[in-house]
Enzyme design. Structure first.
Site, PDB file in Angstrom:
ATOM      1  N   GLU A 115       0.797  -1.146  -0.036  1.00  0.00           N
ATOM      2  CA  GLU A 115      -0.043  -0.123  -0.065  1.00  0.00           C
ATOM      3  C   GLU A 115       0.798   1.134   0.063  1.00  0.00           C
ATOM      4  OE1 GLU A 115      -2.680  -0.697   3.257  1.00  0.00           O
ATOM      5  OE2 GLU A 115      -3.979  -1.710   2.028  1.00  0.00           O
ATOM      6  N   ASP A 142      -8.504  -9.120   3.099  1.00  0.00           N
ATOM      7  CA  ASP A 142      -8.180  -8.095   4.239  1.00  0.00           C
ATOM      8  C   ASP A 142      -9.200  -7.989   5.132  1.00  0.00           C
ATOM      9  OD1 ASP A 142      -7.495  -4.494   4.202  1.00  0.00           O
ATOM     10  OD2 ASP A 142      -7.070  -5.973   5.659  1.00  0.00           O
ATOM     11  N   GLU A 154     -12.858  -2.700  11.927  1.00  0.00           N
ATOM     12  CA  GLU A 154     -13.175  -1.922  10.712  1.00  0.00           C
ATOM     13  C   GLU A 154     -13.939  -2.429   9.493  1.00  0.00           C
ATOM     14  OE1 GLU A 154      -9.217  -2.139   8.779  1.00  0.00           O
ATOM     15  OE2 GLU A 154      -9.650  -0.856   7.023  1.00  0.00           O
ATOM     16  N   HIS A 189     -15.356  -7.018   0.352  1.00  0.00           N
ATOM     17  CA  HIS A 189     -14.927  -5.815  -0.102  1.00  0.00           C
ATOM     18  C   HIS A 189     -16.042  -5.125  -0.806  1.00  0.00           C
ATOM     19  CE1 HIS A 189     -11.878  -2.807  -1.653  1.00  0.00           C
ATOM     20  NE2 HIS A 189     -10.784  -3.571  -1.129  1.00  0.00           N
ATOM     21  N   TRP A 245      -8.972  -1.681  -5.477  1.00  0.00           N
ATOM     22  CA  TRP A 245      -9.647  -0.959  -4.112  1.00  0.00           C
ATOM     23  C   TRP A 245     -11.131  -0.740  -4.520  1.00  0.00           C
ATOM     24  CZ3 TRP A 245      -5.818   3.181  -1.996  1.00  0.00           C
ATOM     25  CH2 TRP A 245      -4.806   2.589  -1.110  1.00  0.00           C
TER      26      TRP A 245
END
Lengths: 676, 676
Positions: free
Chosen positions: B269, B342, B370, B489, B512
């Site tokens: 990242e 993630d 998160e 995601h 992303w």
């Protein structure tokens, strides 16, 4: 442009080539479908404007496979608006006494044509009531009080010279459902309405209404003599005041020969009236009646009165008007709201119905959804009105319904200048239903719904069933998620949208506060109108009074209207009052979800933009139903201190946030659907 | 002040009179209940700080009816953190090799005291993993990346002189659940962290941690030699760079003799790393390892890498690290996130587990929520972690679980300076669960939940059952209403709160964008990671690869992770993919409603302010669950063009409004609960 719209335009163009009269409104409201293209052959023995409209409607809409003959004037056995239709082998004979009767017949025939192709058959139809009236609460500035469909149709600054095409469309729509009277302006009337310049504008509108059988009325401000006449008083017993009104009335009729008359809100919510001068409602009404009588005009005097000082507002209309029974002139109609308070989602019928037996009484219903979700919520009101009309007043004897106690019906209109006229397509059904019920008070909500769905969407039978079910369940859903079990007046201050049972405005009239009505406390909830409380039950016939007076016998749907009940008190269903209350709110929310599913089922059978639009409305309605449930149950729960029963969803909204929630709207607007 | 608080204060005062060490944190987290007042008689054969803490904890918490004797050092058969507890007739003997072992024994004994009064019994306990670490993503400015419980505990401007009382409370809480390592700062590390002034502050914190058996680690920025050392490069194979690191490490150990080591995020990242110089991860890690080895320090090197250019991000950690297996120095631990992408609500385990057999591997779990609702949603994560740990990697043979493939566990902390430490009381259970699972990887979520409920609320058995059920169902609820059936995601850009499957940021990295992952299209949905697609399945052992590769055999919970499925494709349950997807979202919403009911059932058994607070959180969670369901299903529905099946509620929110909805928060904050 959709294929259907293209088709309509083509048809329109085709018919334009063959007819002198072109109506751009062939895609209008419940008149929009033309199942049978081609021109019918129609003859008519009269050439008045009205007669020609009737004939043209049939030519354009009957279909080339049918023929019709209109015979006006011959049938002396028919009453003035009555008609007879006789169909044999595709030829329809319409007989009526007046050209207006023929016009109503034409619309009836066109309606039947849409619903089913009539085989050889004949029928006669006469209206249940002679005065079938819309009340517009439109102001001169174009705003509409409690209006949720745009601004007023009446373009005052353009009148009298320029006429909006919508005036005729409006007249046509009304005539097609038998509405024969229209009050153009707000009952909170501006005196300026009677100024000469204004009257000329009114006359221009009346000219458009007239061929469609519609008489124009005006709401008047009782202090007009002082306000615009320069008089020192508006006392109805003052000779100068009576003279002023006579001259004003004469001036009106000089411009509008078939002027209907006046609608009056007086000594109510701060409006001026005869009581300001120590006179009675009858004094005021009769003075106006005398001015109107020579012209065959009518005074419609509203009984919507309540004083801020009385302990039970629900008793006051009766208390003020019953003593005046029989004292009104013959051309006075007392207009009474369906219930004793103010158009709540459900109220018991007003005890004035059946009690005032020596006075002409009109029922005032509210078509605009001031208390049933504005033009955001889907709420078909025919079941509500049917419940009112079929209620047994037991006066003068058992079996005498509210329908039999009245001679007129008035509906507070839900019409504005929005493209869909009423704020959404489904709301048009309420305008339609009002007209149909005023013409035929025996129609059931189901019959009306089926008519309207077939006329508006072209759907019948199984295809129409989901929509019919959705419409027929919608009013009870609104009652359940807003104010079930007889609760009333829980809505937000001012604009009236959303729940505010906790409302507390310092210095406000107590009878404008929800707590005055729900009386929620640790010991229970509800307004004691029984013989142990305000005794409002005694205003009803004994049979009903005994029924309402008993917490055990009182119908659950009125329980908290007539009784203050302990939270744990048993109800007829076996649940406690608290548990039943919770279950009703949940049922309301669940009903909206069911309505969503029903509407989803007709996706593909409805124009996509209408289907999507009503889908949006239902989503708003669901969010609002949850807002109502969560607000009311959490607030009442602070008094009951009991958990929600099984099967009732825990809230998703915070009470303290709802208490702070303030919509930025006023009495003239509808919240945008995305606000919440 | 509640009665309980008054009691605690009185007890505190009483114990203060009899003990030198006063702990103001006796109402802290899961340590707050003291069932047995009075002071226990406790002897201990050591007087180190750690030994004295252990003895004092027992004196204060064991109860006057029990006695204890701590014997440190004698039991040579025990490993370094291991302990034995022997209870006979109310006398508890604790044996351990080190004083830290005795400390852990003390907390275990106190825990048992709360859960049940032990009859004569004995047990031994040793941790499943030697390194049980919290990772704080705290920045020097006090913000916490992906932190939803206030600001960083570490008061950098007050350090080193002034120590917040919370440092010791924090250390105690961690020691009570066996956590023995803490990384103080964000893996997106600021080079300034290694400046001398900073290191002195770190040392002050380490001094507080040390008696509680906790070693402090720091996250480092790989370009520190250039950034703060003034070197022309940070190439790990550059002698000057290696020397710089050696000196830095020596300086650290001069201040902090038991410093743990470094945590490194490199070439991920946008962070700098060895690949910037054409070197490998192993090159970078080993250079640091050599600097730390003399001091017995450890390098924890994160495997969280993914390049914006690859076609399947989920394959890259494996692709980059597997070739390096066996090339890392002995004091390097490779820290691998539980799943290949993630920290999504559910991911299949990372194929690195079991594949890297010649490298010490740590599992990195995320305690801060998160992707599971921040500190707004109730989501007990033990079931999620249990699913990971018990997953059979089939490597090197069947039955080799993820738990057996690792030697350490790291948890991204959910701790901040908010009064409740974690954003809400229930979130504390995740911190607790992480520590307990790291100590004993065989504990079940149910056992952990029961412990925590008893310790935190004093509730056991039937009284605790509703809370236990609520906690145990919460993770699956989150999966269902956010990203069921292997979807991942789908969350909002930037702050990650709420759904944004439609997200489209021009110029952004494709991996992303939610569409990269869900690949919703008219033909179907899901990422084809099968052998016909990216073949990510091949990174697993053959048994698993075959299972995952087949749409029929692949577990439904991973279906759309491994396959692009047609909307109408059948699933094992018999429903189509679309219908099953809709049903899952509905199940998630329904689960939250069920959680509300369960929580309501313990009203009166929980402190009112905590009960009310969690009630609020659940209401927010329900609104958000509906937001997720309505957003995702309406958006995916634009591709599937299918109706919602029966039993799935129609939406209440508008897709076009949700698409415009933008929360005014960043990566460091939690939305206020009233925003929606």
């Amino acid at each position: 442009m959709t294929n259907r719209k293209i088709l309509s335009v083509v048809l329109l163009a085709a018919s334009a080539l063959s007819h002198a009269t072109i109506h751009p409104s062939d895609t209008l409201l419940w008149l929009r479908r033309t199942p049978a293209p081609g021109t019918a052959t129609v003859t008519c023995n009269r050439t008045t404007s009205t007669a020609r409209i009737a004939a043209d409607e049939l030519r354009r809409g009957l279909g080339a496979d049918l023929t019709a003959d209109i015979r006006i004037g011959a049938a002396k056995d028919l009453s003035s608006e009555q008609y007879r239709i006789d169909i044999r082998s595709g030829h329809c004979v319409i007989a009526s006494r007046t050209d207006v009767g023929a016009l109503y017949a034409a619309y009836d025939l066109l309606r039947q044509r849409q619903l089913r192709l009539p085989a050889d058959t004949a029928w006669t139809s006469a209206p249940s009531y002679g005065l079938r009236m819309l009340n517009h609460w439109d102001n001169l500035d174009g705003t509409i009080e409690r209006g949720y469909a745009g601004r007023s149709l009446w373009q005052w600054s353009d009148l009298p010279g320029k006429l909006s095409v919508r005036y005729e469309q409006y007249a046509r729509a009304n005539a097609s459902i038998g509405i024969n009277a229209v009050v153009l302006n707000n009952v909170n009337a501006a005196p300026e309405m009677l100024a000469d310049t204004c009257l000329r504008k009114v006359a221009a509108i009346a000219d458009v209404m007239r061929p469609y059988g519609i008489r124009v009325f005006l709401a008047i401000n009782f202090s007009s003599p002082a306000a615009i006449g320069g008089l020192p008083t508006s006392d109805p017993l003052d000779a100068g005041v009576a003279r002023w009104w006579r001259r004003k009335v004469d001036a009106i009729y000089a411009l509008i020969p078939d002027f209907g008359g006046f609608l009056v809100k007086a000594n109510s919510e701060g409006l001026p009236g005869p009581q300001d001068f120590g006179r009675t409602h009858a004094d005021g009404a009769n003075m106006l009646a005398r001015a109107l009588a020579p012209h065959k005009g009518v005074v419609v005097w509203r009984a919507f009165v309540y004083s801020p000082s009385d302990a039970d507002r629900a008793k006051q209309a009766c208390q003020e008007f019953l003593p005046l029974d029989g004292r009104f002139a013959d051309n006075v109609v007392v207009q009474v709201k369906n219930g004793p308070v103010d158009f709540q989602p459900r109220e018991p019928f007003s005890p004035l119905f059946g009690a005032m037996r020596h006075t002409a009484v009109a029922a005032e219903l509210q078509i605009t959804q001031e208390y049933t979700g504005f033009s955001n919520h889907i709420c078909f009101l025919a079941p509500m009105w049917h419940e009112v009309l079929t209620a047994d007043t037991h006066r003068p004897h058992d079996g005498c319904t509210v329908a039999s106690a009245i001679t007129a019906m008035a509906g507070v209109a839900n019409v504005g200048d929005s493209p869909d006229w009423c704020g959404n397509t489904l709301a048009q059904a309420n305008w339609y239903a009002f007209g149909r019920m005023a013409w035929d008070n025996a129609l059931t909500p189901q019959q009306i719904a089926r008519e309207w769905i077939a006329l508006t969407f072209g759907l019948k039978g199984k295809d129409a069933e989901p929509i019919e079910r959705m419409m027929l369940m919608s009013h009870e859903a609104v009652v359940d998620y807003m104010m079930p079990m007889g609760l009333h007046h829980l809505f937000a201050w001012g604009h009236h949208y959303g729940p505010e049972p906790w409302c507390d405005v310092p210095g406000a009239r107590p009878d404008w506060m929800p707590s005055y009505y729900h009386k929620a406390a640790p010991d229970g909830i509800g307004f004691d109108r029984s013989s142990r409380g305000s005794n409002a039950v005694a205003q009803y016939a004994d049979t009903l009074a005994r029924l309402y007076d008993s917490p055990q016998l009182c119908p659950e749907k009125y329980l908290l209207w007539f009784h203050h009940m302990a939270w744990d008190a048993p109800t007829a269903s076996g649940s406690t009052v608290w548990d039943a209350l919770c279950a009703h709110y949940q049922a309301g929310v669940d009903s909206v979800r069911a309505m969503q599913k029903l509407w989803q089922a007709v996706s593909g059978k409805i124009e996509p933009d209408i289907h999507e639009s009503i889908g949006r409305h239902l989503r708003t309605q669901l969010r609002d139903a949850i807002w109502w449930k969560d607000g009311c149950l959490q607030y009442f729960g602070t008094f009951s201190r009991r958990p929600l029963p099984a099967g009732v969803e825990e809230p998703m909204l915070e009470l303290d946030e709802m208490r702070r929630f303030g919509l930025d709207i006023d009495n003239y607007t509808c919240p945008p659907r995305g606000f919440f």
